[in-house]
Design a protein around this motif. Structure first.
Motif, mmCIF file in Angstrom:
data_model
loop_
_atom_site.group_PDB
_atom_site.id
_atom_site.type_symbol
_atom_site.label_atom_id
_atom_site.label_comp_id
_atom_site.label_asym_id
_atom_site.label_seq_id
_atom_site.Cartn_x
_atom_site.Cartn_y
_atom_site.Cartn_z
ATOM 1 N N GLY A 48 20.967 52.805 35.504
ATOM 2 C CA GLY A 48 21.659 51.679 34.885
ATOM 3 C C GLY A 48 20.741 50.650 34.271
ATOM 4 O O GLY A 48 21.214 49.621 33.766
ATOM 5 N N ILE A 49 19.413 50.890 34.280
ATOM 6 C CA ILE A 49 18.458 49.927 33.728
ATOM 7 C C ILE A 49 17.503 50.639 32.773
ATOM 8 O O ILE A 49 16.822 51.596 33.166
ATOM 9 N N LEU A 50 17.451 50.181 31.532
ATOM 10 C CA LEU A 50 16.567 50.756 30.517
ATOM 11 C C LEU A 50 15.410 49.814 30.227
ATOM 12 O O LEU A 50 15.523 48.601 30.398
ATOM 13 N N GLY A 51 14.302 50.386 29.778
ATOM 14 C CA GLY A 51 13.149 49.595 29.361
ATOM 15 C C GLY A 51 12.796 49.903 27.915
ATOM 16 O O GLY A 51 12.829 51.059 27.491
ATOM 17 N N VAL A 52 12.486 48.838 27.164
ATOM 18 C CA VAL A 52 12.098 49.000 25.760
ATOM 19 C C VAL A 52 10.751 48.303 25.566
ATOM 20 O O VAL A 52 10.698 47.117 25.202
ATOM 21 N N GLN B 55 22.066 53.875 20.940
ATOM 22 C CA GLN B 55 22.392 55.275 21.186
ATOM 23 C C GLN B 55 22.116 55.648 22.642
ATOM 24 O O GLN B 55 22.894 56.367 23.274
ATOM 25 N N THR B 56 21.017 55.128 23.193
ATOM 26 C CA THR B 56 20.692 55.411 24.591
ATOM 27 C C THR B 56 21.708 54.753 25.525
ATOM 28 O O THR B 56 22.052 55.315 26.574
ATOM 29 N N LEU B 57 22.191 53.578 25.137
ATOM 30 C CA LEU B 57 23.224 52.917 25.939
ATOM 31 C C LEU B 57 24.502 53.753 25.971
ATOM 32 O O LEU B 57 25.166 53.865 27.002
ATOM 33 N N VAL B 58 24.841 54.343 24.832
ATOM 34 C CA VAL B 58 26.010 55.218 24.780
ATOM 35 C C VAL B 58 25.823 56.412 25.701
ATOM 36 O O VAL B 58 26.740 56.816 26.423
ATOM 37 N N ASP B 59 24.599 56.964 25.691
ATOM 38 C CA ASP B 59 24.324 58.166 26.483
ATOM 39 C C ASP B 59 24.246 57.878 27.981
ATOM 40 O O ASP B 59 24.620 58.731 28.802
ATOM 41 N N THR B 60 23.730 56.699 28.352
ATOM 42 C CA THR B 60 23.466 56.420 29.771
ATOM 43 C C THR B 60 24.431 55.421 30.401
ATOM 44 O O THR B 60 24.463 55.299 31.627
ATOM 45 N N ARG B 61 25.174 54.666 29.560
ATOM 46 C CA ARG B 61 26.082 53.620 30.061
ATOM 47 C C ARG B 61 25.348 52.597 30.936
ATOM 48 O O ARG B 61 25.871 52.120 31.956
ATOM 49 N N SER B 62 24.141 52.278 30.557
ATOM 50 C CA SER B 62 23.327 51.341 31.336
ATOM 51 C C SER B 62 23.852 49.916 31.198
ATOM 52 O O SER B 62 24.319 49.514 30.117
ATOM 53 N N ARG B 63 23.736 49.126 32.265
ATOM 54 C CA ARG B 63 24.223 47.749 32.278
ATOM 55 C C ARG B 63 23.137 46.747 31.916
ATOM 56 O O ARG B 63 23.440 45.624 31.528
ATOM 57 N N PHE B 64 21.856 47.158 32.053
ATOM 58 C CA PHE B 64 20.750 46.247 31.779
ATOM 59 C C PHE B 64 19.707 46.936 30.901
ATOM 60 O O PHE B 64 19.494 48.142 31.017
ATOM 61 N N ALA B 65 19.053 46.132 30.076
ATOM 62 C CA ALA B 65 17.951 46.623 29.251
ATOM 63 C C ALA B 65 16.847 45.578 29.252
ATOM 64 O O ALA B 65 17.103 44.399 28.975
ATOM 65 N N VAL B 66 15.654 46.008 29.596
ATOM 66 C CA VAL B 66 14.500 45.117 29.612
ATOM 67 C C VAL B 66 13.701 45.339 28.328
ATOM 68 O O VAL B 66 13.158 46.425 28.109
ATOM 69 N N ILE B 67 13.632 44.319 27.477
ATOM 70 C CA ILE B 67 12.851 44.404 26.241
ATOM 71 C C ILE B 67 11.524 43.704 26.499
ATOM 72 O O ILE B 67 11.461 42.476 26.619
ATOM 73 N N GLN C 140 23.467 43.723 29.365
ATOM 74 C CA GLN C 140 22.707 42.481 29.370
ATOM 75 C C GLN C 140 21.237 42.790 29.139
ATOM 76 O O GLN C 140 20.660 43.650 29.816
ATOM 77 N N CYS C 141 20.616 42.100 28.202
ATOM 78 C CA CYS C 141 19.196 42.297 27.919
ATOM 79 C C CYS C 141 18.367 41.191 28.564
ATOM 80 O O CYS C 141 18.776 40.022 28.607
ATOM 81 N N VAL C 142 17.217 41.574 29.050
ATOM 82 C CA VAL C 142 16.242 40.637 29.593
ATOM 83 C C VAL C 142 14.958 40.810 28.791
ATOM 84 O O VAL C 142 14.466 41.937 28.627
ATOM 85 N N ILE C 143 14.420 39.708 28.274
ATOM 86 C CA ILE C 143 13.174 39.774 27.505
ATOM 87 C C ILE C 143 12.019 39.436 28.433
ATOM 88 O O ILE C 143 12.007 38.375 29.078
ATOM 89 N N SER C 144 11.051 40.330 28.521
ATOM 90 C CA SER C 144 9.894 40.115 29.391
ATOM 91 C C SER C 144 8.606 40.164 28.588
ATOM 92 O O SER C 144 8.593 40.537 27.421
ATOM 93 N N GLY C 145 7.513 39.753 29.271
ATOM 94 C CA GLY C 145 6.202 39.818 28.628
ATOM 95 C C GLY C 145 5.866 38.594 27.806
ATOM 96 O O GLY C 145 5.036 38.660 26.900
#
Length: 277
Positions: A161-165, A185-197, A226-231
Motif C-alpha cells: 500500500g506504499i509506493l516510492g518515487v 498507472q502503478t496506483l491503478v495496478d497496486t491500489r496503494s494508499r500512500f506514495a513517497v516522492i 496521499q503523497c508525502v514529499i521527502s528529501g
C-alpha cells in the motif's frame, strides 16, 4: 530519367562493365563499413541496387520507385545499427567512383562527358539516402531519450500500500509528465494508499519544480492516494522559503525513512525490532 543518348550510353556501359564496376563498388563500400557487413550480404545488397540503377537511369519509372524504396530501407537499417552518415552515404556515392575508374582505364573521352549526368543522378540518390538516414537517427535518439526518461523515473513498492518515487536530476515538464503517468498507472495496478516522492537527488527546487510536484500530488490525490514529499535538504528548504513557495497541506519530510515511517503509522502498521524495542 530521360531517354537521351548520353543516358543510353551510360546505361550500356553499366551493362557491359557490370562485373568490374560492381566488384569495385563492393570493394569501396566494404572498406568503408570495416567488416560490419559480411561480403555475401553486401554483394547481394549492391547487386540488387546495381540492377535497379541501370533500369531507373534508363527511364524505367517502376525501377526508380523500387530503387528509392530499397535505398530508404538500407538507410534506415544503417541508422538503427549505428553506422555513421559517411558510412551510409559512401554506399551510394562509391558507384560514381567505381564507374569513373573504369572509364579512365579505357580513355573514352565521350564517356567522360556522359558521366556528368550520371553523377548528378547518383548525387540526388545520395541526398535522398542521407535525408532518410537523418530522419531515422532523429527518431532513434528520441526513442532512446524517452526510454532513459522512463528509466530515470522509477516507481517502487516500499510496503504493502506504499509506493516510492525517487527522483534524481532535473525535474522539467516532460519528465514530470512521465512521473505522473507512471505513478498513476502503478496506483491503478497496486491500489496503494500512500506514495513517497523523494527529491533528495533533485539538484534544485524552484517555483516551476514545485508546481510540477504539486500537479503530480493532486493527480494522485484524485486517485485516492496521499503523497508525502521527502528529501527536502536544508539548502532546498531555505530556497523554498526564500521563493515563498507554498506546499499547502502536502506532507513533507526530511528523508524517505521519515516519510515511510509516517505512511506506515497512518496505515496502522507498527514496526518493531528497532534499537528502542
Amino acid at each position: 530519367m530521360t531517354d537521351g543518348s548520353a543516358d543510353g550510353r551510360i546505361t550500356e556501359l553499366l551493362r557491359s562493365w557490370e562485373e568490374p564496376v560492381l566488384d569495385r563498388w563492393i570493394e569501396l563500400v566494404g572498406g568503408s563499413v570495416r567488416g560490419r557487413i559480411t561480403e555475401p550480404e553486401l554483394r547481394s545488397e549492391l547487386t540488387e541496387l546495381y540492377g535497379l540503377v541501370q533500369r531507373a537511369f534508363d527511364g524505367d519509372d517502376t525501377a526508380a520507385g523500387e530503387l528509392r524504396a530499397a535505398l530508404a530501407e538500407i538507410s534506415r537499417a544503417r541508422a538503427r545499427h549505428g553506422f555513421s552518415p559517411s558510412e551510409t552515404a559512401i554506399g551510394v556515392f562509391a558507384l560514381k567512383q567505381a564507374l569513373y575508374e573504369r572509364i579512365r582505364t579505357t580513355r573514352d573521352q565521350r564517356a567522360y562527358g556522359d558521366l556528368i549526368d550520371f553523377s548528378a543522378y547518383v548525387d540526388e540518390l545520395g541526398l535522398a539516402t542521407f535525408e532518410t538516414y537523418a530522419a531515422t537517427r532523429e527518431q532513434v535518439i528520441a526513442n532512446q531519450a524517452e526510454e532513459l526518461m522512463e528509466l530515470s523515473t522509477p516507481v517502487v513498492k516500499l510496503w504493502d500500500g506504499i509506493l516510492g518515487v525517487p527522483l534524481v536530476g532535473t525535474l522539467d515538464s516532460a519528465r514530470t509528465q512521465v512521473v505522473m503517468e507512471t505513478l498513476l498507472q502503478t496506483l491503478v495496478d497496486t491500489r496503494s494508499r500512500f506514495a513517497v516522492i523523494d527529491i533528495t537527488g533533485v539538484a534544485a527546487v524552484d517555483t516551476e519544480v514545485a508546481q510540477h510536484l504539486m500537479k503530480t500530488v493532486m493527480a494522485a490525490r484524485l486517485m485516492g492516494t496521499q503523497c508525502v514529499i521527502s528529501g527536502i535538504r536544508p539548502q532546498i528548504a531555505q530556497t523554498i522559503v526564500t521563493l515563498g513557495i507554498e506546499f499547502g497541506d502536502i506532507v513533507t519530510k526530511a528523508s524517505m525513512a521519515d516519510a515511510l515511517a509516517y505512511a506506515l503509522d497512518r496505515s496502522g502498521v507498527r514496526v518493531t525490532g528497532g534499537p528502542e524495542d
